[in-house]
Design an enzyme around this catalytic site. Structure first.
Site, PDB file in Angstrom:
ATOM      1  N   GLN A  71       0.784  -1.174  -0.006  1.00 25.99           N
ATOM      2  CA  GLN A  71       0.039  -0.042  -0.063  1.00 25.99           C
ATOM      3  C   GLN A  71       0.687   1.251  -0.076  1.00 25.99           C
ATOM      4  OE1 GLN A  71      -3.469  -0.445   0.514  1.00 25.99           O
ATOM      5  NE2 GLN A  71      -3.760   1.595  -0.378  1.00 25.99           N
ATOM      6  N   PHE A  72       1.403   1.586  -1.171  1.00 25.62           N
ATOM      7  CA  PHE A  72       2.201   2.933  -1.183  1.00 25.62           C
ATOM      8  C   PHE A  72       1.324   4.008  -0.705  1.00 25.62           C
ATOM      9  CE2 PHE A  72       0.370   3.148  -5.188  1.00 25.62           C
ATOM     10  CZ  PHE A  72       0.318   4.557  -5.728  1.00 25.62           C
ATOM     11  N   THR A  73       0.477   4.006  -0.863  1.00 29.38           N
ATOM     12  CA  THR A  73      -0.563   5.226  -0.574  1.00 29.38           C
ATOM     13  C   THR A  73      -0.418   5.571   0.954  1.00 29.38           C
ATOM     14  OG1 THR A  73      -2.718   4.046  -0.493  1.00 29.38           O
ATOM     15  CG2 THR A  73      -2.100   4.875  -2.557  1.00 29.38           C
TER      16      THR A  73
END
Length: 141
Positions: free
Chosen positions: A74-76
């Site tokens: 989950q880079f966000t």
């Protein structure tokens, strides 16, 4: 490294119409994001916390009850929303740096004897979560 832990009764990840990872009993969904200077120390801390935090029913941990974990990259988690209306992703590590770190978290959990399902790094994923509680914890290493 950041991780969001969600206590669930069940969860799954679907990519292009196919379920690629699922847990079908109470456990945790863990969204994991990496930043540029993360390494083995952060991986170890995050994996240890996921395994040992007493956030399941009866104040038990994943290790206490043998609960499964679904790990989703989950880079966000590294969105910077301080300016304007469009998030910046500059804090997130690029794929070639982040993917091995997320894989290392999965490997560290499995080394502790934990059943781990995963999503697909970099894919558009449909994540279905049936929350329990709700209990959501943010970890930062």
């Amino acid at each position: 490294m950041k991780a969001v832990l969600q206590r669930v009764t069940r969860a799954s990840v679907t990519v292009e119409g196919e379920v690629v990872g699922a847990i079908d009993r109470p456990g945790l969904v863990v969204l994991v994001g990496a930043t540029h200077d993360d390494g083995p120390e952060q991986v170890d801390l995050i994996a240890r916390k996921i395994a040992d935090l007493r956030i399941l029913a009866g104040e038990q941990s994943v290790l206490d009850v043998g609960a499964p974990v679904l790990v989703v990259s989950q880079f966000t988690l590294y969105a910077d929303t301080r300016k304007g209306r469009r998030p910046s992703w500059n804090g997130a590590a690029p794929g070639p740096v982040a993917e091995p770190l997320v894989d290392a978290v999965v490997a560290a959990l499995r080394a502790r004897g934990i059943e781990v399902a995963t999503g697909v790094f970099g894919a558009h994923m449909i994540v279905e979560i049936v929350g329990d509680g709700p209990v959501t914890i943010l970890l930062e290493a």
